[in-house]
Design a protein around this motif. Structure first.
Motif, PDB file in Angstrom:
ATOM      1  N   GLY A 152      55.806  28.660  43.743  1.00 52.23           N
ATOM      2  CA  GLY A 152      56.942  28.258  42.937  1.00 52.23           C
ATOM      3  C   GLY A 152      56.684  28.514  41.456  1.00 52.23           C
ATOM      4  O   GLY A 152      56.235  29.589  41.062  1.00 52.23           O
ATOM      5  N   ALA A 161      60.295  24.985  38.528  1.00 52.09           N
ATOM      6  CA  ALA A 161      60.850  24.276  39.674  1.00 52.09           C
ATOM      7  C   ALA A 161      60.709  22.773  39.505  1.00 52.09           C
ATOM      8  O   ALA A 161      61.215  22.008  40.332  1.00 52.09           O
ATOM      9  CB  ALA A 161      60.147  24.713  40.952  1.00 52.09           C
ATOM     10  N   ARG A 205      61.730  25.117  45.969  1.00 58.30           N
ATOM     11  CA  ARG A 205      61.110  23.791  46.113  1.00 58.30           C
ATOM     12  C   ARG A 205      61.845  22.966  47.178  1.00 58.30           C
ATOM     13  O   ARG A 205      61.224  22.288  47.998  1.00 58.30           O
ATOM     14  CB  ARG A 205      61.130  23.074  44.768  1.00 58.30           C
ATOM     15  CG  ARG A 205      60.300  21.795  44.748  1.00 58.30           C
ATOM     16  CD  ARG A 205      60.391  21.117  43.401  1.00 58.30           C
ATOM     17  NE  ARG A 205      59.463  20.001  43.313  1.00 58.30           N
ATOM     18  CZ  ARG A 205      59.623  18.981  42.466  1.00 58.30           C
ATOM     19  NH1 ARG A 205      60.657  18.952  41.640  1.00 58.30           N
ATOM     20  NH2 ARG A 205      58.752  17.990  42.432  1.00 58.30           N
ATOM     21  N   SER A 230      60.903  24.277  50.592  1.00 51.32           N
ATOM     22  CA  SER A 230      59.566  23.814  50.952  1.00 51.32           C
ATOM     23  C   SER A 230      59.599  22.374  51.454  1.00 51.32           C
ATOM     24  O   SER A 230      59.019  22.041  52.495  1.00 51.32           O
ATOM     25  CB  SER A 230      58.636  23.934  49.738  1.00 51.32           C
ATOM     26  OG  SER A 230      57.362  23.407  50.003  1.00 51.32           O
ATOM     27  N   GLN A 231      60.300  21.512  50.740  1.00 47.83           N
ATOM     28  CA  GLN A 231      60.361  20.104  51.129  1.00 47.83           C
ATOM     29  C   GLN A 231      61.069  19.920  52.469  1.00 47.83           C
ATOM     30  O   GLN A 231      60.641  19.122  53.310  1.00 47.83           O
ATOM     31  CB  GLN A 231      61.064  19.299  50.034  1.00 47.83           C
ATOM     32  CG  GLN A 231      60.270  19.202  48.746  1.00 47.83           C
ATOM     33  CD  GLN A 231      61.005  18.454  47.651  1.00 47.83           C
ATOM     34  OE1 GLN A 231      62.159  18.050  47.815  1.00 47.83           O
ATOM     35  NE2 GLN A 231      60.358  18.273  46.515  1.00 47.83           N
ATOM     36  N   LEU A 255      53.687  23.903  48.422  1.00 49.44           N
ATOM     37  CA  LEU A 255      54.263  24.602  47.264  1.00 49.44           C
ATOM     38  C   LEU A 255      53.278  24.540  46.109  1.00 49.44           C
ATOM     39  O   LEU A 255      52.731  23.469  45.812  1.00 49.44           O
ATOM     40  CB  LEU A 255      55.581  23.938  46.871  1.00 49.44           C
ATOM     41  CG  LEU A 255      56.308  24.483  45.636  1.00 49.44           C
ATOM     42  CD1 LEU A 255      56.908  25.854  45.945  1.00 49.44           C
ATOM     43  CD2 LEU A 255      57.408  23.517  45.188  1.00 49.44           C
ATOM     44  N   ASN A 266      53.053  25.206  42.080  1.00 53.42           N
ATOM     45  CA  ASN A 266      53.869  25.415  40.884  1.00 53.42           C
ATOM     46  C   ASN A 266      52.968  25.730  39.692  1.00 53.42           C
ATOM     47  O   ASN A 266      52.471  24.817  39.024  1.00 53.42           O
ATOM     48  CB  ASN A 266      54.700  24.162  40.577  1.00 53.42           C
ATOM     49  CG  ASN A 266      55.735  23.880  41.641  1.00 53.42           C
ATOM     50  OD1 ASN A 266      56.431  24.782  42.102  1.00 53.42           O
ATOM     51  ND2 ASN A 266      55.859  22.621  42.034  1.00 53.42           N
ATOM     52  N   GLU A 323      52.463  19.536  47.148  1.00 57.31           N
ATOM     53  CA  GLU A 323      52.628  20.378  45.967  1.00 57.31           C
ATOM     54  C   GLU A 323      51.362  20.342  45.120  1.00 57.31           C
ATOM     55  O   GLU A 323      50.687  19.316  45.030  1.00 57.31           O
ATOM     56  CB  GLU A 323      53.807  19.910  45.096  1.00 57.31           C
ATOM     57  CG  GLU A 323      55.166  20.080  45.739  1.00 57.31           C
ATOM     58  CD  GLU A 323      56.305  19.835  44.758  1.00 57.31           C
ATOM     59  OE1 GLU A 323      56.082  19.923  43.532  1.00 57.31           O
ATOM     60  OE2 GLU A 323      57.424  19.550  45.216  1.00 57.31           O
TER      61      GLU A 323
END
Length: 236
Positions: free
Chosen positions: A133, A137, A155, A158-159, A174, A176, A223
């Motif tokens: 990401g 994001a 994002r 992904s969730q 993910l 970031n 994440e």
């Protein structure tokens, strides 16, 4: 920690930047890598464990066709979606075709790949999916409406996949990153500052991916947010 030898990974954006660093890292672990990129001419990926497929991910019909072929040839242990592009500016600056291509490259292609490859992961009751990401994001910024829209969407994907797939043994993560020192900024009007502490290196992202892939299969790393120690942007 899990051994990646003889595992099979799909890596998008494999010819340069973050995707290339991830590919090289996985090959060192003797993981077989199926790489996708628009252009492999400038990369030097000569390895018997590497298989290259040249593809523009914004062309969704072509992406679907390739996924149909790959799912017959391989059952993937890992999917790492690293491909992406960046367009920054006020939203009215972009044509409809630019908006369309940008969203397809950064977001819709990830949906298409997931659509075709996740069913086999469900059947084998295992797998790791990692989306690359962006800090965009997490916090949207000025002139970033188009880029942040795509990354916020990634994002959300992904969730949602994390919730949908967990009972089938699939872990979705993910990463970031903040500003990464790659050719991404060659086409931008800004770049990270010149000091080492002003940017993340592509190998930092690759090492984070490796950490995720080698972690306990019953552990989900939701994440990872990565930032340079001293943020500095050069607009010169």
């Amino acid at each position: 920690m899990s051994d990646l030898k003889n595992k099979i990974a799909l890596v998008t954006g494999a010819s340069s930047g973050i995707g290339l660093a991830i590919t090289q890292c996985l090959l060192k672990q003797q993981c077989r890598v199926i790489g996708i990129a628009r252009d492999f001419s400038k990369s030097d990926l000569k390895n018997s464990l590497f298989e290259a497929h040249q593809l523009d991910l914004s062309k969704l019909d072509n992406t679907a066709d390739l996924m149909k072929i790959l799912r017959k040839q391989h059952v993937f242990d890992f999917i790492i979606h690293s491909a992406g592009s960046g367009l920054f500016g006020s939203i009215e600056q972009f044509s409809v075709s630019q908006i369309d291509k940008h969203i397809k490259t950064n977001l819709t292609s990830a949906l298409v790949i997931s659509h075709y490859l996740i069913p086999a992961m469900r059947l084998q009751k295992s797998g790791r999916i990692v989306f690359i990401g962006s800090e965009s994001a997490v916090n949207a910024g000025k002139k970033g409406a188009l880029y942040s829209s795509a990354k916020f969407g990634l994002r959300g994907l992904s969730q949602s996949l994390r919730e949908d797939c967990s009972k089938d043994g699939i872990c979705v993560s993910l990463i970031n990153p903040g500003m990464v020192r790659t050719a991404f900024f060659d086409q931008q009007t800004f770049k990270p500052g010149p000091q080492p502490s002003n940017a993340i290196e592509a190998t930092d992202i690759a090492n984070s991916v490796l950490h995720i892939l080698r972690s306990n299969p019953d552990l989900v790393i939701d994440e990872i947010n990565l930032s340079p120690r001293n943020k500095s942007i050069d607009f010169s």
